[in-house]
Design a protein around this motif. Structure first.
Motif, PDB file in Angstrom:
ATOM      1  N   THR A 170       0.877  -1.347  -0.159  1.00  0.00           N
ATOM      2  CA  THR A 170      -0.012   0.004  -0.016  1.00  0.00           C
ATOM      3  C   THR A 170       0.835   1.322   0.010  1.00  0.00           C
ATOM      4  O   THR A 170       1.698   1.576   0.871  1.00  0.00           O
ATOM      5  N   LEU A 171       0.884   1.860  -1.131  1.00  0.00           N
ATOM      6  CA  LEU A 171       1.921   2.963  -1.159  1.00  0.00           C
ATOM      7  C   LEU A 171       1.310   4.214  -0.590  1.00  0.00           C
ATOM      8  O   LEU A 171       0.203   4.222  -0.383  1.00  0.00           O
ATOM      9  N   LEU A 172       2.235   5.024  -0.007  1.00  0.00           N
ATOM     10  CA  LEU A 172       1.927   6.571   0.630  1.00  0.00           C
ATOM     11  C   LEU A 172       1.410   7.260  -0.446  1.00  0.00           C
ATOM     12  O   LEU A 172       2.270   8.413  -0.691  1.00  0.00           O
ATOM     13  N   ASP A 173       0.411   7.114  -1.118  1.00  0.00           N
ATOM     14  CA  ASP A 173      -0.028   7.831  -2.498  1.00  0.00           C
ATOM     15  C   ASP A 173      -1.426   8.274  -1.965  1.00  0.00           C
ATOM     16  O   ASP A 173      -2.302   7.363  -1.887  1.00  0.00           O
ATOM     17  N   ASP A 177      -6.992   4.796  -4.027  1.00  0.00           N
ATOM     18  CA  ASP A 177      -7.898   4.610  -2.997  1.00  0.00           C
ATOM     19  C   ASP A 177      -6.967   3.186  -2.363  1.00  0.00           C
ATOM     20  O   ASP A 177      -6.106   2.465  -3.046  1.00  0.00           O
ATOM     21  N   TRP A 178      -7.616   3.150  -1.252  1.00  0.00           N
ATOM     22  CA  TRP A 178      -7.014   1.821  -0.421  1.00  0.00           C
ATOM     23  C   TRP A 178      -7.365   0.548  -1.068  1.00  0.00           C
ATOM     24  O   TRP A 178      -8.659   0.584  -1.763  1.00  0.00           O
ATOM     25  N   TRP A 179      -6.669  -0.417  -1.305  1.00  0.00           N
ATOM     26  CA  TRP A 179      -5.387  -0.510  -0.677  1.00  0.00           C
ATOM     27  C   TRP A 179      -4.273  -0.514  -1.496  1.00  0.00           C
ATOM     28  O   TRP A 179      -3.220  -0.481  -0.770  1.00  0.00           O
ATOM     29  N   VAL A 180      -4.371  -0.003  -2.594  1.00  0.00           N
ATOM     30  CA  VAL A 180      -3.358   0.410  -3.280  1.00  0.00           C
ATOM     31  C   VAL A 180      -2.501   1.534  -3.002  1.00  0.00           C
ATOM     32  O   VAL A 180      -1.306   1.823  -2.700  1.00  0.00           O
ATOM     33  N   GLY A 181      -3.440   2.592  -2.523  1.00  0.00           N
ATOM     34  CA  GLY A 181      -2.808   4.076  -1.897  1.00  0.00           C
ATOM     35  C   GLY A 181      -3.750   4.507  -0.634  1.00  0.00           C
ATOM     36  O   GLY A 181      -4.683   3.733  -0.006  1.00  0.00           O
ATOM     37  N   VAL A 182      -3.823   5.540  -0.149  1.00  0.00           N
ATOM     38  CA  VAL A 182      -4.126   5.942   0.872  1.00  0.00           C
ATOM     39  C   VAL A 182      -5.249   7.296   0.921  1.00  0.00           C
ATOM     40  O   VAL A 182      -5.572   7.834   1.784  1.00  0.00           O
TER      41      VAL A 182
END
Length: 292
Positions: A170-173, A177-182
């Motif tokens: 899960t990137l600090l991106d 969206d979650w779960w790929v980013g935040v």
């Protein structure tokens, strides 16, 4: 007669504690949810004259649930660094469906794995009279996914974080969206991501240079965790961990990355470098505490 009985009971309690709680413990059910359990390593010299206050290291198993093996691998580190080691067990399929992967996402239906872990931490702190308001956290493989995401949700509870070879990151991106980013983190978890706390947290990442198999980590359309961008961080674990590192650094979070030569997907081959990182962080933490 009563004094003899009392003395015998007290002696029994001390002997049982020495056998089942000190050193390599037996396995205990979590007080908050007995579906989940844990084991510990507690240095037998805990509380002895001249010993330093204990710190806590939590080691999260992967899909294979080798939690006692990780406990044993950290025992010598704990003994010589005045630490207690806590290794949770989140068994596959707690909802009766055989799901091996629910804990990696922190939430599985009404199960909040992050909260179960935090209660285990409090349980162990109470049992041994320690202050574990902050602890170190390491996980490898599936455990690496768990600690990657736990670090976003509770950075203020950690004094160190080590993310080992997660198959999915899960990137600090803040653009995905979650779960790929935040991007939808606050809506999903009911609290904003505490980036300021994350920026002050010592973070370590580790993966074997030869950890290049992709059969288990490539998300296919229709899979339970597939979403747009699921495979974009890279085709294998080293590439995905490098993408995670870059996302942290871009957001202002410093990371120490170890890529270990000649190591495939083998968590036990990586624990030495994790322990080196924890030991260095612990020395700095204790030095700062003594100076203040």
């Amino acid at each position: 007669m009563s004094d003899t009985v009392t003395a015998t009971a007290a002696e029994f309690d001390l002997r049982a504690r020495a056998i089942y709680d000190l050193g390599n413990s037996t396995i205990y059910a979590s007080r908050s949810d007995p579906r989940f359990s844990y084991c510990t390593y507690v240095p037998p010299h805990i509380g002895s004259a001249g010993s330093r206050p204990m710190q806590l290291v939590v080691v999260m198993h992967g899909t294979g649930r080798a939690f006692t093996e990780y406990r044993d691998a950290f025992a010598e580190f704990a003994k010589w660094n005045d630490c207690i080691v806590l290794c949770p067990l989140f068994p596959a399929g707690p909802k009766g469906d055989g799901n091996r992967d629910g804990f990696k996402q922190l939430r599985e239906g009404d199960i909040h794995y992050d909260e179960v872990l935090l209660d285990m931490v409090d349980e162990v702190a109470t049992k041994f009279g320690c202050d574990f308001s902050k602890f170190a956290l390491f996980g490898y493989s599936g455990g690496g996914q768990f600690v990657n995401r736990f670090g976003y949700l509770h950075p203020e509870r950690l004094w160190a974080l080590s993310v080992g070879a997660p198959g999915s990151v899960t990137l600090l991106d803040f653009n995905q969206d979650w779960w790929v980013g935040v991007r939808d983190f606050a809506a999903r978890f009911g609290k904003p991501l505490n980036l300021d706390a994350l920026k002050t947290l010592p973070v370590h990442m580790i993966v074997g240079k030869a950890d290049i198999e992709t059969w288990e980590i490539t998300h296919k359309e229709g899979g339970k965790f597939f979403m747009p961008g699921a495979n974009d961080a890279g085709k294998n674990r080293p590439e995905r961990l490098e993408s995670l590192r870059k996302s942290f650094e871009t957001a202002g979070v410093k990371v120490k990355l170890d890529v270990v030569d000649n190591v495939p997907h083998n968590g036990m081959a990586c624990v030495g470098k994790v322990q080196d990182f924890f030991a260095a962080t612990l020395r700095a933490l204790r030095s700062a505490s003594a100076a203040s």
